[in-house]
Motif scaffolding. Structure first.
Motif, PDB file in Angstrom:
ATOM      1  N   VAL A 156      -0.335  -4.874  -0.154  1.00  0.00           N
ATOM      2  CA  VAL A 156      -0.010  -6.303  -0.046  1.00  0.00           C
ATOM      3  C   VAL A 156       0.859  -6.573   1.180  1.00  0.00           C
ATOM      4  O   VAL A 156       1.878  -5.905   1.408  1.00  0.00           O
ATOM      5  CB  VAL A 156       0.730  -6.785  -1.316  1.00  0.00           C
ATOM      6  N   ASN A 157       0.447  -7.558   1.972  1.00  0.00           N
ATOM      7  CA  ASN A 157       1.200  -8.086   3.116  1.00  0.00           C
ATOM      8  C   ASN A 157       1.518  -7.018   4.158  1.00  0.00           C
ATOM      9  O   ASN A 157       0.628  -6.572   4.872  1.00  0.00           O
ATOM     10  CB  ASN A 157       2.447  -8.822   2.633  1.00  0.00           C
ATOM     11  N   ASP A 158       2.768  -6.553   4.259  1.00  0.00           N
ATOM     12  CA  ASP A 158       3.118  -5.574   5.288  1.00  0.00           C
ATOM     13  C   ASP A 158       2.649  -4.168   4.936  1.00  0.00           C
ATOM     14  O   ASP A 158       2.687  -3.270   5.781  1.00  0.00           O
ATOM     15  CB  ASP A 158       4.629  -5.566   5.551  1.00  0.00           C
ATOM     16  N   ALA A 159       2.190  -3.950   3.709  1.00  0.00           N
ATOM     17  CA  ALA A 159       1.542  -2.686   3.351  1.00  0.00           C
ATOM     18  C   ALA A 159       0.089  -2.773   3.804  1.00  0.00           C
ATOM     19  O   ALA A 159      -0.551  -3.817   3.660  1.00  0.00           O
ATOM     20  CB  ALA A 159       1.622  -2.453   1.849  1.00  0.00           C
ATOM     21  N   VAL A 160      -0.433  -1.666   4.363  1.00  0.00           N
ATOM     22  CA  VAL A 160      -1.779  -1.768   4.921  1.00  0.00           C
ATOM     23  C   VAL A 160      -2.695  -0.636   4.472  1.00  0.00           C
ATOM     24  O   VAL A 160      -3.904  -0.822   4.395  1.00  0.00           O
ATOM     25  CB  VAL A 160      -1.715  -1.833   6.466  1.00  0.00           C
ATOM     26  N   LEU A 161      -2.148   0.521   4.158  1.00  0.00           N
ATOM     27  CA  LEU A 161      -2.969   1.656   3.739  1.00  0.00           C
ATOM     28  C   LEU A 161      -2.317   2.379   2.563  1.00  0.00           C
ATOM     29  O   LEU A 161      -1.095   2.388   2.430  1.00  0.00           O
ATOM     30  CB  LEU A 161      -3.132   2.669   4.878  1.00  0.00           C
ATOM     31  N   HIS A 162      -3.175   2.963   1.722  1.00  0.00           N
ATOM     32  CA  HIS A 162      -2.740   3.873   0.642  1.00  0.00           C
ATOM     33  C   HIS A 162      -1.796   3.195  -0.351  1.00  0.00           C
ATOM     34  O   HIS A 162      -0.958   3.852  -0.967  1.00  0.00           O
ATOM     35  CB  HIS A 162      -2.056   5.131   1.216  1.00  0.00           C
TER      36      HIS A 162
END
Length: 255
Positions: free
Chosen positions: A77-83
């Protein structure tokens, strides 16, 4: 080692790919304000069990993660992009959600990812998400027999450069087939005319991902989720493809 697949084996991967595409489409539709990430995880688990598939993520223990992954889908979500490890988080209006899903059916793997905007979109987020989709299309178009792997990487990277988006090269696309991660590695930037010659039977997961601002990432305390260091939002698009005599065949597109 790179294993070229026969047309029959590619057809089997396509069966897995259709299921992956169906589940991602279903979860993307469910991703609305007020929905918890754990609800999406449970829906994915139920679909995997009903199909008799095997999750490629459950119990996965690569060098870049901490301990076995205990979920069947990555939700970032949002600033998370992988895994992204699913956790107790309720989606909010305007959130950017990346869904990454890989399973094996009858011994053959397919892997795909898509990013959706929950509820009301922001213009800058729409541009970001669309850029990864455009880059994915460009990479697929470049994946023709006789081309080089660098041609694919360069086509993806050119789209990011045209938008002024920086690209992180720590993680990219990859080979796959009997397992989720096989050779070769497919960077999201590259030089045309360089690298492995693309031959019919080669199967790849192409996955452009980036933010509009930063290419620096760090790992969450959960030991898995990768976030952009400056808090900027990320997007991620991915398809499994097979190189054929006629060009790239997309195996994770719903029919």
């Amino acid at each position: 080692m790179i294993e070229l697949k026969t047309p029959r084996e590619i057809d089997k991967m396509a069966v897995t790919g259709r299921f992956v595409a169906e589940v991602l489409a279903e979860l993307a539709e469910l991703a609305r304000p007020g929905v918890n990430l754990l609800d999406l995880e449970q829906r994915a688990r139920r679909r995997v069990k009903e199909r008799g598939a095997e999750s490629c993520y459950w119990d996965y223990s690569p060098s870049f993660g901490r301990g076995p992954f205990r979920n069947v889908i990555c939700l970032s979500v949002n600033d998370a992009v992988l895994h992204g490890m699913p956790y107790k988080y309720t989606l909010r209006d305007g959130d950017v959600l990346s869904l990454d899903f890989a399973v094996s059916i009858d011994g053959w793997v397919a892997d795909s990812a898509r990013t959706v905007i929950v509820g009301t979109p922001r213009e800058e987020d729409v541009r970001l998400v669309e850029s990864t989709r455009t880059a994915l299309d460009a990479g697929i178009a470049a994946a023709v027999p006789g081309a080089k792997l660098g041609d694919v990487s360069a086509a993806i990277g050119a789209v990011a450069a045209a938008h002024g988006y920086p690209v992180n090269v720590q993680f990219g696309g990859h080979g796959l087939g009997r397992t989720m991660h096989e050779d070769p590695h497919v960077p999201n930037v590259g030089r045309p005319g360089r690298g492995l010659v693309l031959r019919p039977g080669l199967t790849l997961a192409l996955e452009p991902w980036w933010s509009a601002v930063s290419n620096e990432i760090f790992t969450d305390p959960d030991g898995w989720t990768l976030r952009f260091s400056d808090g900027s939002r990320g997007a991620h698009s991915e398809h499994t493809i097979a190189i054929t005599e006629d060009g790239a065949r997309v195996l994770t597109r719903a029919e």
